[in-house]
Design a protein around this motif. Structure first.
Motif, mmCIF file in Angstrom:
data_model
loop_
_atom_site.group_PDB
_atom_site.id
_atom_site.type_symbol
_atom_site.label_atom_id
_atom_site.label_comp_id
_atom_site.label_asym_id
_atom_site.label_seq_id
_atom_site.Cartn_x
_atom_site.Cartn_y
_atom_site.Cartn_z
ATOM 1 N N THR A 53 0.828 -1.211 0.000
ATOM 2 C CA THR A 53 0.000 0.000 0.000
ATOM 3 C C THR A 53 0.862 1.260 0.000
ATOM 4 N N ASP A 54 2.126 1.125 0.388
ATOM 5 C CA ASP A 54 3.046 2.258 0.382
ATOM 6 C C ASP A 54 3.719 2.462 -0.975
ATOM 7 N N LEU A 55 3.465 1.542 -1.932
ATOM 8 C CA LEU A 55 4.119 1.598 -3.242
ATOM 9 C C LEU A 55 3.127 1.973 -4.325
ATOM 10 N N ASN A 56 3.582 2.776 -5.269
ATOM 11 C CA ASN A 56 2.749 3.150 -6.410
ATOM 12 C C ASN A 56 2.675 2.008 -7.411
ATOM 13 N N SER A 57 1.703 2.068 -8.312
ATOM 14 C CA SER A 57 1.590 1.078 -9.385
ATOM 15 C C SER A 57 2.722 1.300 -10.383
ATOM 16 N N CYS B 66 24.264 -11.308 -4.622
ATOM 17 C CA CYS B 66 23.035 -10.555 -4.824
ATOM 18 C C CYS B 66 22.146 -11.232 -5.864
ATOM 19 N N ASN B 67 20.852 -11.258 -5.596
ATOM 20 C CA ASN B 67 19.850 -11.705 -6.562
ATOM 21 C C ASN B 67 18.980 -10.507 -6.913
ATOM 22 N N THR B 68 18.661 -10.385 -8.192
ATOM 23 C CA THR B 68 17.841 -9.271 -8.671
ATOM 24 C C THR B 68 16.580 -9.818 -9.319
ATOM 25 N N PHE B 69 15.458 -9.196 -8.993
ATOM 26 C CA PHE B 69 14.208 -9.558 -9.659
ATOM 27 C C PHE B 69 13.302 -8.348 -9.698
ATOM 28 N N HIS B 70 12.224 -8.450 -10.461
ATOM 29 C CA HIS B 70 11.289 -7.342 -10.660
ATOM 30 C C HIS B 70 9.964 -7.682 -10.013
ATOM 31 N N ILE B 71 9.353 -6.654 -9.426
ATOM 32 C CA ILE B 71 8.024 -6.793 -8.821
ATOM 33 C C ILE B 71 7.123 -5.763 -9.478
ATOM 34 N N GLN B 72 5.970 -6.225 -9.980
ATOM 35 C CA GLN B 72 5.024 -5.289 -10.570
ATOM 36 C C GLN B 72 3.842 -5.106 -9.626
ATOM 37 N N ILE B 73 3.579 -3.842 -9.272
ATOM 38 C CA ILE B 73 2.438 -3.496 -8.445
ATOM 39 C C ILE B 73 1.368 -2.911 -9.380
#
Length: 67
Positions: free
Chosen positions: A37-41, A58-65
């Motif tokens: 809820t603290d993150l924008n779309s 380090c591992n990198t990944f993407h999260i879509q809100i």
């Protein structure tokens, strides 16, 4: 102190997380809790990093809100 030994048999002594380049440190239980809820779309780049001695992993990944 050592935070734990994991499947790769390395002992990690520090964890740090980055969301779109902003640093967040793990709590004492090695957990980072975020509220979406603290993150924008948008799509966020998430880096989960751990230090073993002087070496970082380090591992990198993407999260879509989406809302």
């Amino acid at each position: 102190g050592t935070l734990g030994t994991y499947e790769d048999e390395r002992e990690y002594d520090y964890f740090e997380f980055f969301i779109n380049g902003v640093s967040y440190q793990a709590g004492t239980s090695n957990v980072l809790t975020l509220s979406t809820t603290d993150l924008n779309s948008q799509v966020y780049v998430f880096n989960a990093c751990a230090r073993s001695g002087s070496q970082w992993y380090c591992n990198t990944f993407h999260i879509q809100i989406s809302r």
